[in-house]
Write a protein that holds these residues in place. Structure first.
Motif, PDB file in Angstrom:
ATOM      1  N   GLU A 133       0.847  -1.193   0.000  1.00  0.00           N
ATOM      2  CA  GLU A 133       0.000   0.000   0.000  1.00  0.00           C
ATOM      3  C   GLU A 133       0.886   1.247   0.000  1.00  0.00           C
ATOM      4  O   GLU A 133       1.761   1.399   0.835  1.00  0.00           O
ATOM      5  CB  GLU A 133      -0.910  -0.005   1.223  1.00  0.00           C
ATOM      6  N   ILE A 134       0.616   2.133  -0.964  1.00  0.00           N
ATOM      7  CA  ILE A 134       1.465   3.292  -1.181  1.00  0.00           C
ATOM      8  C   ILE A 134       0.951   4.509  -0.424  1.00  0.00           C
ATOM      9  O   ILE A 134      -0.245   4.806  -0.424  1.00  0.00           O
ATOM     10  CB  ILE A 134       1.545   3.630  -2.683  1.00  0.00           C
ATOM     11  N   HIS A 135       1.888   5.225   0.222  1.00  0.00           N
ATOM     12  CA  HIS A 135       1.591   6.492   0.880  1.00  0.00           C
ATOM     13  C   HIS A 135       2.638   7.515   0.458  1.00  0.00           C
ATOM     14  O   HIS A 135       3.846   7.219   0.462  1.00  0.00           O
ATOM     15  CB  HIS A 135       1.591   6.326   2.405  1.00  0.00           C
ATOM     16  N   LEU A 136       2.177   8.722   0.077  1.00  0.00           N
ATOM     17  CA  LEU A 136       3.076   9.766  -0.394  1.00  0.00           C
ATOM     18  C   LEU A 136       3.491  10.669   0.765  1.00  0.00           C
ATOM     19  O   LEU A 136       2.650  11.113   1.549  1.00  0.00           O
ATOM     20  CB  LEU A 136       2.401  10.607  -1.486  1.00  0.00           C
ATOM     21  N   THR A 137       4.787  10.942   0.846  1.00  0.00           N
ATOM     22  CA  THR A 137       5.269  11.879   1.850  1.00  0.00           C
ATOM     23  C   THR A 137       4.969  13.313   1.395  1.00  0.00           C
ATOM     24  O   THR A 137       4.757  13.573   0.209  1.00  0.00           O
ATOM     25  CB  THR A 137       6.788  11.724   2.052  1.00  0.00           C
ATOM     26  N   GLY A 138       4.920  14.223   2.348  1.00  0.00           N
ATOM     27  CA  GLY A 138       4.646  15.617   2.001  1.00  0.00           C
ATOM     28  C   GLY A 138       5.761  16.213   1.138  1.00  0.00           C
ATOM     29  O   GLY A 138       6.931  15.839   1.267  1.00  0.00           O
ATOM     30  N   HIS A 139       5.384  17.154   0.257  1.00  0.00           N
ATOM     31  CA  HIS A 139       6.350  17.786  -0.637  1.00  0.00           C
ATOM     32  C   HIS A 139       6.497  19.264  -0.279  1.00  0.00           C
ATOM     33  O   HIS A 139       5.532  19.908   0.133  1.00  0.00           O
ATOM     34  CB  HIS A 139       5.897  17.636  -2.092  1.00  0.00           C
ATOM     35  N   ASP A 140       7.706  19.789  -0.452  1.00  0.00           N
ATOM     36  CA  ASP A 140       7.966  21.184  -0.082  1.00  0.00           C
ATOM     37  C   ASP A 140       7.303  22.176  -1.027  1.00  0.00           C
ATOM     38  O   ASP A 140       7.036  23.322  -0.637  1.00  0.00           O
ATOM     39  CB  ASP A 140       9.481  21.456  -0.076  1.00  0.00           C
ATOM     40  N   VAL A 141       7.029  21.769  -2.250  1.00  0.00           N
ATOM     41  CA  VAL A 141       6.531  22.711  -3.255  1.00  0.00           C
ATOM     42  C   VAL A 141       5.142  22.350  -3.766  1.00  0.00           C
ATOM     43  O   VAL A 141       4.255  23.204  -3.853  1.00  0.00           O
ATOM     44  CB  VAL A 141       7.507  22.810  -4.454  1.00  0.00           C
ATOM     45  N   PHE A 142       4.927  21.073  -4.077  1.00  0.00           N
ATOM     46  CA  PHE A 142       3.715  20.668  -4.788  1.00  0.00           C
ATOM     47  C   PHE A 142       2.725  19.934  -3.879  1.00  0.00           C
ATOM     48  O   PHE A 142       3.100  19.264  -2.919  1.00  0.00           O
ATOM     49  CB  PHE A 142       4.063  19.754  -5.964  1.00  0.00           C
ATOM     50  N   GLN A 143       1.453  20.087  -4.221  1.00  0.00           N
ATOM     51  CA  GLN A 143       0.382  19.273  -3.658  1.00  0.00           C
ATOM     52  C   GLN A 143      -0.288  18.544  -4.830  1.00  0.00           C
ATOM     53  O   GLN A 143      -0.573  19.158  -5.865  1.00  0.00           O
ATOM     54  CB  GLN A 143      -0.656  20.122  -2.921  1.00  0.00           C
ATOM     55  N   ARG A 144      -0.517  17.258  -4.660  1.00  0.00           N
ATOM     56  CA  ARG A 144      -1.089  16.458  -5.745  1.00  0.00           C
ATOM     57  C   ARG A 144      -2.580  16.265  -5.551  1.00  0.00           C
ATOM     58  O   ARG A 144      -3.046  15.981  -4.447  1.00  0.00           O
ATOM     59  CB  ARG A 144      -0.401  15.095  -5.811  1.00  0.00           C
ATOM     60  N   GLU A 145      -3.323  16.422  -6.632  1.00  0.00           N
ATOM     61  CA  GLU A 145      -4.752  16.118  -6.670  1.00  0.00           C
ATOM     62  C   GLU A 145      -5.010  15.285  -7.923  1.00  0.00           C
ATOM     63  O   GLU A 145      -5.144  15.822  -9.024  1.00  0.00           O
ATOM     64  CB  GLU A 145      -5.599  17.392  -6.689  1.00  0.00           C
ATOM     65  N   GLY A 146      -5.054  13.982  -7.748  1.00  0.00           N
ATOM     66  CA  GLY A 146      -5.196  13.108  -8.906  1.00  0.00           C
ATOM     67  C   GLY A 146      -3.947  13.196  -9.765  1.00  0.00           C
ATOM     68  O   GLY A 146      -2.828  12.983  -9.299  1.00  0.00           O
ATOM     69  N   ASP A 147      -4.129  13.536 -11.036  1.00  0.00           N
ATOM     70  CA  ASP A 147      -2.988  13.687 -11.937  1.00  0.00           C
ATOM     71  C   ASP A 147      -2.488  15.127 -11.994  1.00  0.00           C
ATOM     72  O   ASP A 147      -1.497  15.410 -12.675  1.00  0.00           O
ATOM     73  CB  ASP A 147      -3.371  13.233 -13.354  1.00  0.00           C
ATOM     74  N   ASP A 148      -3.173  16.053 -11.327  1.00  0.00           N
ATOM     75  CA  ASP A 148      -2.792  17.468 -11.351  1.00  0.00           C
ATOM     76  C   ASP A 148      -1.899  17.813 -10.167  1.00  0.00           C
ATOM     77  O   ASP A 148      -1.965  17.186  -9.103  1.00  0.00           O
ATOM     78  CB  ASP A 148      -4.030  18.364 -11.331  1.00  0.00           C
ATOM     79  N   LEU A 149      -1.076  18.860 -10.378  1.00  0.00           N
ATOM     80  CA  LEU A 149      -0.228  19.390  -9.322  1.00  0.00           C
ATOM     81  C   LEU A 149      -0.596  20.846  -9.066  1.00  0.00           C
ATOM     82  O   LEU A 149      -1.005  21.562  -9.987  1.00  0.00           O
ATOM     83  CB  LEU A 149       1.255  19.294  -9.713  1.00  0.00           C
ATOM     84  N   HIS A 150      -0.444  21.267  -7.820  1.00  0.00           N
ATOM     85  CA  HIS A 150      -0.713  22.655  -7.439  1.00  0.00           C
ATOM     86  C   HIS A 150       0.490  23.186  -6.669  1.00  0.00           C
ATOM     87  O   HIS A 150       1.119  22.444  -5.896  1.00  0.00           O
ATOM     88  CB  HIS A 150      -1.960  22.744  -6.554  1.00  0.00           C
ATOM     89  N   CYS A 151       0.796  24.450  -6.892  1.00  0.00           N
ATOM     90  CA  CYS A 151       1.859  25.090  -6.120  1.00  0.00           C
ATOM     91  C   CYS A 151       1.568  26.583  -5.984  1.00  0.00           C
ATOM     92  O   CYS A 151       0.855  27.171  -6.812  1.00  0.00           O
ATOM     93  CB  CYS A 151       3.231  24.872  -6.754  1.00  0.00           C
ATOM     94  N   GLU A 152       2.087  27.193  -4.931  1.00  0.00           N
ATOM     95  CA  GLU A 152       1.960  28.630  -4.719  1.00  0.00           C
ATOM     96  C   GLU A 152       3.226  29.322  -5.214  1.00  0.00           C
ATOM     97  O   GLU A 152       4.343  28.865  -4.918  1.00  0.00           O
ATOM     98  CB  GLU A 152       1.733  28.942  -3.243  1.00  0.00           C
ATOM     99  N   VAL A 153       3.032  30.426  -5.970  1.00  0.00           N
ATOM    100  CA  VAL A 153       4.167  31.168  -6.529  1.00  0.00           C
ATOM    101  C   VAL A 153       4.132  32.604  -5.984  1.00  0.00           C
ATOM    102  O   VAL A 153       3.264  33.391  -6.367  1.00  0.00           O
ATOM    103  CB  VAL A 153       4.115  31.187  -8.071  1.00  0.00           C
ATOM    104  N   PRO A 154       5.044  32.960  -5.077  1.00  0.00           N
ATOM    105  CA  PRO A 154       5.063  34.344  -4.549  1.00  0.00           C
ATOM    106  C   PRO A 154       5.735  35.307  -5.537  1.00  0.00           C
ATOM    107  O   PRO A 154       6.760  34.972  -6.144  1.00  0.00           O
ATOM    108  CB  PRO A 154       5.880  34.205  -3.267  1.00  0.00           C
ATOM    109  N   ILE A 155       5.142  36.495  -5.706  1.00  0.00           N
ATOM    110  CA  ILE A 155       5.740  37.549  -6.526  1.00  0.00           C
ATOM    111  C   ILE A 155       5.642  38.870  -5.773  1.00  0.00           C
ATOM    112  O   ILE A 155       4.784  39.047  -4.904  1.00  0.00           O
ATOM    113  CB  ILE A 155       5.047  37.681  -7.901  1.00  0.00           C
ATOM    114  N   GLY A 156       6.540  39.803  -6.090  1.00  0.00           N
ATOM    115  CA  GLY A 156       6.490  41.111  -5.472  1.00  0.00           C
ATOM    116  C   GLY A 156       5.341  41.946  -6.030  1.00  0.00           C
ATOM    117  O   GLY A 156       4.867  41.697  -7.143  1.00  0.00           O
ATOM    118  N   PHE A 157       4.893  42.976  -5.247  1.00  0.00           N
ATOM    119  CA  PHE A 157       3.734  43.722  -5.724  1.00  0.00           C
ATOM    120  C   PHE A 157       4.111  44.599  -6.926  1.00  0.00           C
ATOM    121  O   PHE A 157       3.259  44.969  -7.729  1.00  0.00           O
ATOM    122  CB  PHE A 157       3.102  44.556  -4.604  1.00  0.00           C
ATOM    123  N   ALA A 158       5.396  44.892  -7.095  1.00  0.00           N
ATOM    124  CA  ALA A 158       5.816  45.638  -8.283  1.00  0.00           C
ATOM    125  C   ALA A 158       5.632  44.780  -9.534  1.00  0.00           C
ATOM    126  O   ALA A 158       5.146  45.255 -10.574  1.00  0.00           O
ATOM    127  CB  ALA A 158       7.275  46.073  -8.137  1.00  0.00           C
TER     128      ALA A 158
END
Length: 379
Positions: free
Chosen positions: A253-278
């Motif tokens: 039985e497979i369990h995924l460890t937490g990732h520093d950048v990505f979160q998985r939802e099915g076959d899709d990946l999500h990540c937060e990208v910080p940018i400056g207000f300028a």
């Protein structure tokens, strides 16, 4: 209403053997048993079941069958003394045996064959893997504590040079039958516990169990695209069976460890990208991470916090998917901190210049203020 001929009821010839009569009765009893026939035809089935049972009670007993063949129904009519000999439990031995077999067929009881032969237990092994390993797949070895066939006795449980002997209580069948009146109940033999054999001189290694505790090293191939909670089946790698039964299976039985950048939802990946207000205000090109390296996205002028950019095909190709999923980059506008006095002065000047332009620079703020007016209006 006149009774039908017993041979006609069972559908056999008058010279039918005992086995033919028994088989015919079993077939009819299973077909018309009340537990198998509910609803409108239940009464009809019950009558046919009783009729078949009565016919078998007579034709399965040699003396009653002889009396029936000679005198017909009158020869076996209880009121005419026809039953006499054999009316006790002994007289219904054949019927009890057949009824016991049919009872087992209807309600799932095992018939025939050697009892005590069991399939080995299935095992479960939990494995933690990284998101990158899940996306690309890999091979590895695992150590699994399990029972294994004893090499000393080859699983027989008996000491070298000896062997198990047939159980004297059940005759090797693993079951004993208890008959009382019309009912015959099959139970596990209390002497051999269903194995059909007894070991007088057990193996010194496994003490008669036929198996020992071991750690098995197994190779596992993790397919690319596997997801949280999915299982890999290793057929025949579970615990060994009992008394020659097949081995069970091992489920990884497979369990995924937490990732520093990505979160998985099915076959899709999500990540937060910080940018400056300028950058958010002026726009520009920025680099974002993917599992395959980096990619570039263009930030338009006036990008607001929470804006999502979709990168097609930059997700994960699932085990059963034809195409990879997508990567969703969620923009986070970062507020600058630890400003110098000069920077603070420039920001105040900037804020003042923005206010001079009216609401055109802050459309969301204007909309929010308009929605809030109702809360501050005096009643």
């Amino acid at each position: 209403m006149a009774k039908r001929d017993y041979y006609e009821v069972l559908g056999v010839a008058k010279n039918a053997s005992e086995d033919d009569i028994k088989k015919a009765y079993r077939k009819l009893a299973m077909k018309h048993h009340p537990d198998r026939n509910q609803g409108e035809k239940s009464k009809e089935s019950e009558d046919k079941f009783k009729e078949a049972k009565e016919a078998y009670e007579i034709l399965s007993d040699a003396s009653k069958r002889a009396a029936y063949d000679r005198f017909g129904h009158a020869g076996v009519d209880p009121s005419a003394g026809g039953f006499g000999r054999g009316a006790g439990p002994e007289g219904f031995g054949g019927f009890a045996d057949a009824f016991g077999d049919i009872f087992g067929d209807i309600f799932g009881g095992a018939r025939g064959g050697r009892s005590g032969v069991y399939r080995g237990a299935d095992l479960r092994y939990s494995m933690e893997i990284t998101l990158e390993q899940a996306a690309n797949g890999f091979s590895t070895e695992i150590r699994v504590p399990s029972w294994d066939t004893c090499e000393t006795c080859s699983g027989s449980g008996a000491k070298a040079g000896t062997s198990a002997s047939r159980c004297g209580t059940c005759g090797g069948s693993g079951n004993v039958r208890m008959t009382q009146g019309f009912f015959s109940i099959q139970q596990t033999c209390p002497t051999c516990h269903g194995s059909g054999s007894v070991i007088a001189d057990p193996c010194n290694t496994c003490h008669g169990a036929g198996r020992v505790k071991k750690n098995k090293v197994l190779e596992v191939n993790i397919p690319a695209g596997i997801d949280e909670g999915q299982r890999i089946r290793l057929s025949g790698k579970g615990e060994p069976g009992m008394n020659g039964g097949p081995q069970g299976d091992l489920y990884v039985e497979i369990h995924l460890t937490g990732h520093d950048v990505f979160q998985r939802e099915g076959d899709d990946l999500h990540c937060e990208v910080p940018i400056g207000f300028a950058t958010a205000a002026l726009g520009g090109d920025i680099d974002v991470p993917t599992l395959g390296g980096k990619a570039s996205i263009t930030i338009p002028e006036g990008t607001q916090a929470g804006k999502t950019f979709r990168l097609r095909g930059k997700g994960i190709k699932g085990v059963r998917s034809s195409y990879p999923g997508d990567l969703y980059c969620h923009i986070v506008v970062e507020t600058p901190v630890r400003l110098s006095e000069k920077q603070k002065k420039l920001l105040r000047e900037f804020e003042a210049s923005v206010k001079e332009g009216g609401n055109k620079h802050s459309p969301q703020t204007k909309g929010f203020v308009d929605r809030m007016k109702g809360f501050f209006t005096a009643e």
